[in-house]
Each structure stands twice: as C-alpha cells, then as structure tokens.
Design a protein around this motif. Structure first.
Motif, PDB file in Angstrom:
ATOM      1  N   LEU A 188       0.855  -1.188   0.000  1.00 25.95           N
ATOM      2  CA  LEU A 188       0.000   0.000   0.000  1.00 25.95           C
ATOM      3  C   LEU A 188       0.894   1.242   0.000  1.00 25.95           C
ATOM      4  O   LEU A 188       1.836   1.343   0.797  1.00 25.95           O
ATOM      5  CB  LEU A 188      -0.889   0.025   1.253  1.00 25.95           C
ATOM      6  CG  LEU A 188      -1.778   1.276   1.404  1.00 25.95           C
ATOM      7  CD1 LEU A 188      -2.896   1.285   0.369  1.00 25.95           C
ATOM      8  CD2 LEU A 188      -2.359   1.377   2.816  1.00 25.95           C
ATOM      9  N   THR A 189       0.584   2.173  -0.876  1.00 28.06           N
ATOM     10  CA  THR A 189       1.300   3.446  -0.900  1.00 28.06           C
ATOM     11  C   THR A 189       0.795   4.324   0.239  1.00 28.06           C
ATOM     12  O   THR A 189      -0.416   4.531   0.374  1.00 28.06           O
ATOM     13  CB  THR A 189       1.075   4.154  -2.247  1.00 28.06           C
ATOM     14  OG1 THR A 189       1.614   3.332  -3.288  1.00 28.06           O
ATOM     15  CG2 THR A 189       1.739   5.520  -2.262  1.00 28.06           C
ATOM     16  N   VAL A 190       1.712   4.816   1.049  1.00 28.13           N
ATOM     17  CA  VAL A 190       1.333   5.655   2.190  1.00 28.13           C
ATOM     18  C   VAL A 190       2.089   6.979   2.124  1.00 28.13           C
ATOM     19  O   VAL A 190       3.327   7.001   2.029  1.00 28.13           O
ATOM     20  CB  VAL A 190       1.642   4.944   3.524  1.00 28.13           C
ATOM     21  CG1 VAL A 190       1.235   5.836   4.705  1.00 28.13           C
ATOM     22  CG2 VAL A 190       0.897   3.611   3.602  1.00 28.13           C
ATOM     23  N   LEU A 191       1.346   8.067   2.159  1.00 26.09           N
ATOM     24  CA  LEU A 191       1.943   9.406   2.221  1.00 26.09           C
ATOM     25  C   LEU A 191       2.013   9.842   3.678  1.00 26.09           C
ATOM     26  O   LEU A 191       1.145   9.486   4.475  1.00 26.09           O
ATOM     27  CB  LEU A 191       1.093  10.415   1.430  1.00 26.09           C
ATOM     28  CG  LEU A 191       0.696  10.066  -0.010  1.00 26.09           C
ATOM     29  CD1 LEU A 191      -0.022  11.262  -0.662  1.00 26.09           C
ATOM     30  CD2 LEU A 191       1.905   9.689  -0.838  1.00 26.09           C
ATOM     31  N   VAL A 192       3.012  10.605   4.012  1.00 26.28           N
ATOM     32  CA  VAL A 192       3.085  11.176   5.353  1.00 26.28           C
ATOM     33  C   VAL A 192       2.336  12.507   5.350  1.00 26.28           C
ATOM     34  O   VAL A 192       2.622  13.391   4.529  1.00 26.28           O
ATOM     35  CB  VAL A 192       4.549  11.383   5.788  1.00 26.28           C
ATOM     36  CG1 VAL A 192       4.613  12.212   7.069  1.00 26.28           C
ATOM     37  CG2 VAL A 192       5.219  10.026   6.002  1.00 26.28           C
ATOM     38  N   GLU A 193       1.367  12.624   6.254  1.00 28.75           N
ATOM     39  CA  GLU A 193       0.633  13.888   6.344  1.00 28.75           C
ATOM     40  C   GLU A 193       1.458  14.893   7.136  1.00 28.75           C
ATOM     41  O   GLU A 193       1.945  14.598   8.234  1.00 28.75           O
ATOM     42  CB  GLU A 193      -0.737  13.688   7.008  1.00 28.75           C
ATOM     43  CG  GLU A 193      -1.490  15.013   7.140  1.00 28.75           C
ATOM     44  CD  GLU A 193      -2.978  14.875   7.398  1.00 28.75           C
ATOM     45  OE1 GLU A 193      -3.443  13.737   7.612  1.00 28.75           O
ATOM     46  OE2 GLU A 193      -3.661  15.913   7.380  1.00 28.75           O
ATOM     47  N   CYS A 194       1.576  16.086   6.578  1.00 31.23           N
ATOM     48  CA  CYS A 194       2.394  17.141   7.177  1.00 31.23           C
ATOM     49  C   CYS A 194       1.519  18.332   7.562  1.00 31.23           C
ATOM     50  O   CYS A 194       0.688  18.786   6.768  1.00 31.23           O
ATOM     51  CB  CYS A 194       3.439  17.624   6.169  1.00 31.23           C
ATOM     52  SG  CYS A 194       4.524  16.319   5.571  1.00 31.23           S
ATOM     53  N   ASP A 195       1.713  18.831   8.764  1.00 32.64           N
ATOM     54  CA  ASP A 195       1.047  20.065   9.180  1.00 32.64           C
ATOM     55  C   ASP A 195       1.947  21.235   8.814  1.00 32.64           C
ATOM     56  O   ASP A 195       2.885  21.567   9.529  1.00 32.64           O
ATOM     57  CB  ASP A 195       0.778  20.033  10.686  1.00 32.64           C
ATOM     58  CG  ASP A 195       0.161  21.336  11.177  1.00 32.64           C
ATOM     59  OD1 ASP A 195      -0.156  22.210  10.338  1.00 32.64           O
ATOM     60  OD2 ASP A 195      -0.011  21.479  12.401  1.00 32.64           O
ATOM     61  N   VAL A 199       2.334  15.517  10.909  1.00 29.25           N
ATOM     62  CA  VAL A 199       3.573  15.701  11.657  1.00 29.25           C
ATOM     63  C   VAL A 199       3.958  17.172  11.558  1.00 29.25           C
ATOM     64  O   VAL A 199       3.651  17.848  10.579  1.00 29.25           O
ATOM     65  CB  VAL A 199       4.704  14.793  11.115  1.00 29.25           C
ATOM     66  CG1 VAL A 199       4.359  13.328  11.338  1.00 29.25           C
ATOM     67  CG2 VAL A 199       4.960  15.068   9.637  1.00 29.25           C
ATOM     68  N   THR A 200       4.625  17.661  12.602  1.00 31.91           N
ATOM     69  CA  THR A 200       4.788  19.118  12.693  1.00 31.91           C
ATOM     70  C   THR A 200       6.209  19.599  12.398  1.00 31.91           C
ATOM     71  O   THR A 200       6.433  20.808  12.373  1.00 31.91           O
ATOM     72  CB  THR A 200       4.360  19.604  14.098  1.00 31.91           C
ATOM     73  OG1 THR A 200       5.109  18.883  15.083  1.00 31.91           O
ATOM     74  CG2 THR A 200       2.881  19.366  14.324  1.00 31.91           C
TER      75      THR A 200
END
Lengths: 352, 352
Positions: free
Chosen positions: B130-137, B145-146
């Motif tokens: 599964l392709t997973v992107l990292v969510e960025c704040d 992630v901050t």
C-alpha cells in the motif's frame, strides 16, 4: 456481522441507550398525565417509527412531524395521528398533504392568510375538512402571528374557509418564561371565544421547559422533541444530567499531533456545527476536561487532550441531538455495552 | 414526473448548474496543465460519480476521498485511482481498505507510527504494498507531523514496514501563505532525500489558494474540492464571483411575520450551521440585501426582507457547498432554467 458489543462497532457511529430512552419517555408521560396535559412528541429528534410507536404506547395522543416527508414515513409505519406545525405551500406539497389526510388523522398550521388560502383551495373538494391550527409567536420571534388580534382574524378566516376546520392554536415558546407564554395564549383564547370560535387545542412545545409545561395552563397539549435523547445543551442548562442522555457518538482518536491536541474521526458531518450558544462542539463523556474546539467535516479538533491516546475510542455527547439523527443513515441501539440492533433512521433527510 | 424547469421543483432542493460546473472544472484543469501540476480533485464537495468521471476525463490523475465509504462508492462506479488522505485505524476499516486495494490504485496517509503500524499489519501479507503518504502540518494546525525531522522519522519507518511503500508527502495548507507551505515542504523533501528516500508525490490541496497552487513549487499534485461548485465563502474572499457558483438551494418564503422579517423553508438541515467566519448563513442570490440571520432545523430566519413575499421562491448561495451535498439525498442538475436530471448523491452520508 452485527457487532455484539460497543467495542465491536466501527466509528463514527451513533449509539442510542434504550434504557435511557425508556426512562426519558416514561418520565415525561408520567409528568404529563399528572398534570392532565396531552403529549404529542415531536419525532424530529429520533426520526424512527420504533420510538414513535413507543411514545404512543406510553400514552401520547399522536406525534408531531416538521415536514410532510417525515409524516409520510410515520404514516406508512402505522402512526395514525400527526400534526405538521409548518406552513405548507405549493402544489406538490398540498397534493401529498391531501393524500396523507385520506389515510390518517392530520392537522397542519398556518400563520398567514396566504397559507390558509392554499390549504383551503387544496382541501375544499374533500369529504372531511383539514384541521388547521393558527401558529402564534408568543415570544420566540420566529414564525407565527404576533398579536391576539391577528390570531382572531386568521382563525376567523380559517373557520370560514371551505375545506378547513379551525383547530386551535400552536406555538413554540421561548424558553424560561412560561408565564409570558400563558399570558399571550390566554389572551388570544379569550379573544377567540369572544369572537364566537371554539378553541379545542392549544399546543405548546419544547424540551427546555418541559417540566414547567403545566405552568402554561391554557395549553392542552405539549410537543417535546429532544426529551427522548437529551443532549449537552440540556445538561448545560440543568434540565437533565449527563446520565440521562441517551444519544452519544462513538468516535476514535485518529491523531495526536502534540501533547495538548488530539483529533477524532467525528467532525461536522457527524456532530453538526450547531453550538446552541455553547463553547465547543460537544463533550467527551469520560473526559470532561477535553475541549472540542473546532470541527472540520471529518475531524473533531480537541485541546486539553493529553489524557487521550491514538486509537482510543471515546463517546461524544453532542450539543444538539436532533441534528445528529439527521446525519446518520443508521443508529445502534444499545443497553449497557450490548448492541441490541442497528436500525435505519427512516425519516432522516426528509427535507420537503 | 420529473420537473421540466426550475419553476416545477418542490422546495427545498439543491440545484447544480451544469454549465458552471463545466466551466469551473475546465478552468482548474487548464490552470494545472499550464503549470505542470497534476490535479487530484477531492470529491467530498460533490459526492457524485458523474462528476468524478468528468474530472478524470478532463485530465485529473485520480480523485481524493476523505472516507473509505466514499472511496467504495467511487470504485464501484469505475474510478480507478483514489487517495484517502486520512488516518485509517481499526480492524473493520483496514479490511475494507485491503479489499479496495485489490480493485484499484489506492493510497492512504499516516501522521503517526501508530497508524503506520496498523496499515503495515493489515497489508504485510498482500502481493503489492500500500502506498502511504506522510501527512504534514504545514501551518493549518490540524492533523500531520509538525517538523521535517518527524517527517523523516515516520517516512523511514513506513519505508521499512512490510506491506507499505512510502509514497511522499500530503498536506492541507493554511490559506493565504503558499510561501510558508513551500518552505516547509521543500525543507522536508530535502531532508528525506538526504536520508536516502525517494519522494515521488508531494500533494497539496484546497480551493482558497487554487490559483496560487503553482507557488508551492515542491508540490506535484493539488487536491481542490470546492472549486467545482464554489460558495459564498469563496465569493467573500474574492476567489470567485457569484456568477461562478454552481450550487444553490432553492427555497420558498413560508412566513413573513412582520415588515422586516421573513422565513424560508431552508434551515440548518439544508444549509448546515457552518458560518466559516462569515456573518449570516448564506445569501439570497437575487436579494443580496437580505440577511439570513439565523437557522432552526427547518427554517431560515431572514431580516431586511421587506422585498420578499410569502410563496415567493428564492435561490440561496450557501456559505459552504460541501456540507450541503451531504444533507441532500438527491440534487437537481440544471442548465439555465431547464432541469436536465435528478440524481442521487451516491457518496453522501458515508461517515466511516
């Protein structure tokens, strides 16, 4: 596979505590019976035939629906006495109203000659007249005629209109001042009697002042809606306790970006953006210190959330229960931790 | 009988102007093509397979769905490339995600090791990862992630996780400051490359800054949602004109209690209580002087409404188009005054 316990339910989901529902319905009916007041519950809060039938079994004289679409669902489910306290306008709606009138005991309302004329034109050819209540603005500042004089004028017009029968008065009162509601209604009823009109029904409503409904002595019936589930608004005003609230939204903590903030999978699409004047968009039943500070559509944004962990499940008491019912296709009926059934919200989304 | 013209539609109803939809979709795709930016429209605004197919036909590389339930509807309708930019947690959802992954090109996101671990456990036995992107704040203060350091740590963990493939970064940026978004993302991408990670996709989103999306030079794709319909919020910020807005709510004036006040049959159940920081709950397209001051569930309470008459029909431009789509079971597709079709909002109410 139906979940056996709350732990098995995927989130977000609406949980309805059946024991609390039963207690809330019984308490209100007992109160109404003690005061000789008829109960005509508003089904907008639950939108479920199951609970409409239960309300009638406990002693309600009928139900209230805000839209024809809701009344159609309830009539189809076997409910035989419905008040629609709404100004019904337009060919399509009037055709549907006639069809309902042929099947059940039906009443509607009007607050203008325009609405009454439309009803009269639609019902003038029918065998039995449509009962029409005059909607009165007794202080809420929404719909309704605003003076006893206007009440008499409209009631007289309805009484003279082919196809219609003047059925009495209907109001949704402002909360906190039953004395003002009573003064308004009693003056209007006196004026109507002076004008030679019988006033068989005086219908008031609302959950905020449910336990003071008897103070509106002129009222013959009361239309509470939220009382079946209750919600954070009614906890905050002291009308009930958290332990009386029957509807909660089960949610999961899906993010915890920093020590203070957390995010749950219940946003405005599940809780609605209604604040009802409160701070925040609901409360976490087991974490009252947490603030639901904001909502996006699919996320609830929490602060003071240090005690929560990602993956943890929480129960949210919404500010406003009625609007949550409208947002979900199904609700989970529970008793304690046990899931008894999952049922469709049959009358949700009926906008017309 | 299907209404032939808008005059035949019962209220309240959602009208979608197909000519404006086409213009809005084309304008955005032309813009994206001119800047070498891929478009991956967010279907939360329309929730309609019809428009998802149209967006792809015009050149979108795939679509974005916020919930698995939305993605299931779109996959069933033949959409083959879907990003779900949401932290997916729990056995039931992971099972459904696996099933989707077997049928379409799928990507998800994560902003914590907890979420990544759950995805890895669910997908480790599958043939393709599964392709997973990292969510960025990048400044919005919601999920994500901050810091770039946290981005590298999570991306490295995903890249090493069985069943997962690190696909890049995803953000929903704060409006009005593309330079800040760009600075954040470019720093993170540089750090990822330094750590030896390839970053095939950098996905940003949002309609407020759609015409400035190219200023986020690091982004490879953009996920606008509201651009298809637009709404009062985007008119007020100057992002578009009223004449660009494709979604309106047709309503009827049902009461006119005094000279100034009127009431329409569109309340929070049709417009939602979203203000998005605006005053009032929408605007009357042909009566901009009227203020929608408050909403109850089935009523909109208007002031400065002297020009309106009971029975008159009005078109309301809502503050927030996306939430209106979720409140209606069907929408009316129109061109000028002609009604072309009535279609179900297939992906509405998909909360999980």
């Amino acid at each position: 596979v139906r979940p056996a316990t709350i732990a098995d339910i995927d989130t977000p989901a609406v949980l309805i505590d059946l024991d609390r529902v039963e207690a809330n319905l019984t308490r209100a009916q007992t109160y109404a019976d003690a005061h000789g007041l008829k109960l005509r519950p508003h089904i907008k809060t639950h939108k479920l035939p199951l609970f409409a039938h239960r309300q009638i079994a406990l002693g309600a004289v009928g139900i209230t629906c805000q839209k024809i679409g809701e009344a159609e669902v309830m009539a189809q489910a076997g409910i035989g006495d419905i008040l629609i306290p709404y100004n019904i306008i337009g060919r399509d709606k009037l055709t549907r109203l006639r069809s309902l009138h042929e099947r059940i005991t039906l009443a509607a309302s009007a607050d203008s000659a325009f609405v009454a004329a439309g009803l009269s034109e639609a019902f003038s050819g029918m065998q039995s007249p449509l009962t029409v209540l005059v909607e009165c603005d007794t202080g809420m500042g929404r719909c309704g005629v605003t003076t006893p004089e206007a009440t008499v004028a409209l009631a007289t017009g309805i009484a003279r209109s082919p196809g219609l029968r003047f059925g009495g008065l209907m109001t949704y009162p402002a909360a906190g001042n039953p004395a003002r509601t009573e003064a308004w209604l009693s003056e209007a009823v006196a004026a109507l009697r002076q004008a030679g009109l019988d006033v068989p029904v005086v219908s008031s409503g609302g959950t905020p002042d449910l336990w003071r409904a008897h103070e509106v002595e002129t009222a013959t019936e009361h239309r509470p809606g939220t009382y079946i589930y209750l919600d954070r608004k009614h906890v905050e005003t002291g009308m009930c306790g958290i332990e009386d609230c029957a509807l909660t939204v089960l949610a999961t903590v899906v993010s915890h970006p920093d020590a203070d903030r957390a995010v749950i999978d219940a946003g405005s699409k599940t809780l609605s953006s209604d604040t009802l004047g409160l701070t925040g968009f609901g409360m976490l039943v087991d974490h009252p210190e947490v603030v639901i500070k904001g909502l996006s559509e699919e996320h609830g944004h929490l602060t003071n959330a240090g005690a929560l962990n990602i993956g943890e499940r929480v129960r949210v008491l919404p500010n406003h229960a009625c609007v949550v019912s409208n947002l979900f296709d199904v609700v989970h009926l529970v008793s304690g931790d046990e899931v008894l059934d999952i049922i469709p919200v049959a009358a949700r989304g009926r906008v017309g």
